[in-house]
Write an enzyme that holds these catalytic residues in place. Structure first.
Site, PDB file in Angstrom:
ATOM      1  N   LEU A  90       0.907  -0.834  -0.256  1.00 49.47           N
ATOM      2  CA  LEU A  90       0.476   0.216  -0.037  1.00 49.47           C
ATOM      3  C   LEU A  90       0.930   1.014  -0.105  1.00 49.47           C
ATOM      4  O   LEU A  90       1.780   1.572  -0.188  1.00 49.47           O
ATOM      5  CB  LEU A  90      -1.019  -0.161   0.889  1.00 49.47           C
ATOM      6  N   TYR A 145       1.634   3.109   8.017  1.00 50.00           N
ATOM      7  CA  TYR A 145       1.418   3.029   6.458  1.00 50.00           C
ATOM      8  C   TYR A 145       2.252   1.579   6.146  1.00 50.00           C
ATOM      9  O   TYR A 145       2.828   1.183   6.003  1.00 50.00           O
ATOM     10  CB  TYR A 145       1.591   3.704   6.318  1.00 50.00           C
ATOM     11  N   CYS A 146       1.144   0.564   5.072  1.00 50.27           N
ATOM     12  CA  CYS A 146       1.549  -0.642   4.180  1.00 50.27           C
ATOM     13  C   CYS A 146       2.312  -1.661   5.440  1.00 50.27           C
ATOM     14  O   CYS A 146       3.327  -1.866   5.770  1.00 50.27           O
ATOM     15  CB  CYS A 146       2.730   0.457   3.511  1.00 50.27           C
ATOM     16  N   PRO A 147       1.178  -1.909   6.525  1.00 50.22           N
ATOM     17  CA  PRO A 147       1.456  -2.601   7.354  1.00 50.22           C
ATOM     18  C   PRO A 147       1.634  -4.361   6.919  1.00 50.22           C
ATOM     19  O   PRO A 147       0.655  -4.374   5.921  1.00 50.22           O
ATOM     20  CB  PRO A 147       0.484  -2.700   7.753  1.00 50.22           C
ATOM     21  N   LYS A 158       8.099   1.444  14.148  1.00 45.74           N
ATOM     22  CA  LYS A 158       7.878   1.268  12.720  1.00 45.74           C
ATOM     23  C   LYS A 158       8.725   2.104  12.220  1.00 45.74           C
ATOM     24  O   LYS A 158       8.836   3.219  12.024  1.00 45.74           O
ATOM     25  CB  LYS A 158       6.595   0.527  12.102  1.00 45.74           C
TER      26      LYS A 158
END
Length: 278
Positions: A90, A145-147, A158
């Site tokens: 993502l 975001y973008c996990p 992260k």
């Protein structure tokens, strides 16, 4: 440490300074090219470093957001270029405080299990920052975001995400490392993008609920004034420990013509997906 990192020769393509001035689609075309040439044994295992200025890279699922146009307008208004990558995942943020690294391996007869590719990159990052004596974990950080299951974090914050791309017999493992700057400010940008692009609409796909507080840069987490150049030096030293011969190289042989084809392909695909919103 993963034996994937241990190679007789590592070619390094350092575009951490040059690529800043180029569209990030250049990098996706470049990684596809290396995946193809290394997979076909036209070139040795190759490591590439790249940095791009203020770009939001969307995943394919992001392009299905119901109010995507509004989200893209918001990002453009903030001075970001918006592109869609040709691999999974993502939305992520690229800027001059984010170092992207790609490791390209040839697949052996047995093949490279997907987790082995991820583990090789995780091992490399642990080695790069081992002197700080901080545990770097690989697990999904919910609210980032973008996990993904290979989010890299320190104390549950992260700072990096890993992805993979496979073409024929080549495997490219890519990571974005938030080296400096504010991790939470980057996350706020993506949080606002999703809020505008999704609104309260029910979507088939579950988009992440971003919590900016769960993201940070390495400089913030290690309380050190790290630069891209510092991270690059650590990257080169870690790779040098894993090879008999580390050398700097550019595209050669058939690679430049392969690059032209792959770059055109990602450009055309991007224009087709984003259409008028580009």
């Amino acid at each position: 440490m993963s034996d994937l990192l241990q190679q007789d020769r590592w070619r390094v393509v350092d575009q951490s300074a040059l690529a800043v001035h180029l569209n990030a689609l250049y990098s996706f075309g470049m990684d596809d090219t290396l995946c193809r040439s290394v997979g076909a044994n036209m070139a040795p295992p190759t490591a590439r470093a790249w940095v791009h200025r203020d770009t939001i890279v969307l995943g394919i699922q992001d392009t299905k957001l119901p109010f995507l146009k509004e989200g893209i307008e918001y990002l453009k208004g903030k001075g970001y270029r918006v592109i869609v990558r040709n691999s999974g995942g993502l939305a992520v943020v690229l800027d001059e405080g984010v170092l992207n690294l790609t490791l390209v391996f040839p697949e052996s007869e047995k093949g490279i299990d997907i987790n082995r590719g991820y583990d090789a990159m995780w091992d490399l990052i642990k080695e790069m920052f081992s002197d700080f004596n901080k545990e770097i974990e690989a697990k999904e950080i919910v609210g980032s975001y973008c996990p993904g299951s290979y989010d890299l974090s320190i104390e549950d914050k992260k700072f990096a995400g890993i992805s993979q791309r496979r073409i024929r017999n080549g495997v490219a493992v890519q990571i974005y490392l938030c080296v400096n700057g504010s991790g939470s400010a980057r996350a706020e940008l993506i949080e606002h993008f999703y809020s505008l692009s999704r609104k309260n609409e029910v979507t088939k796909f579950q988009y992440p609920e971003i919590k900016p507080s769960v993201m940070a840069s390495l400089s913030e987490l290690l309380q050190a004034d790290l630069t891209i150049q510092d991270a690059m030096l650590r990257f080169l030293l870690a790779l040098k420990n894993k090879s008999n011969h580390l050398f700097s190289g550019e595209l050669s042989g058939e690679e430049p013509s392969l690059f032209e084809a792959y770059y055109n392909r990602v450009m055309e695909r991007n224009e087709k997906i984003l259409g008028e919103e580009k």
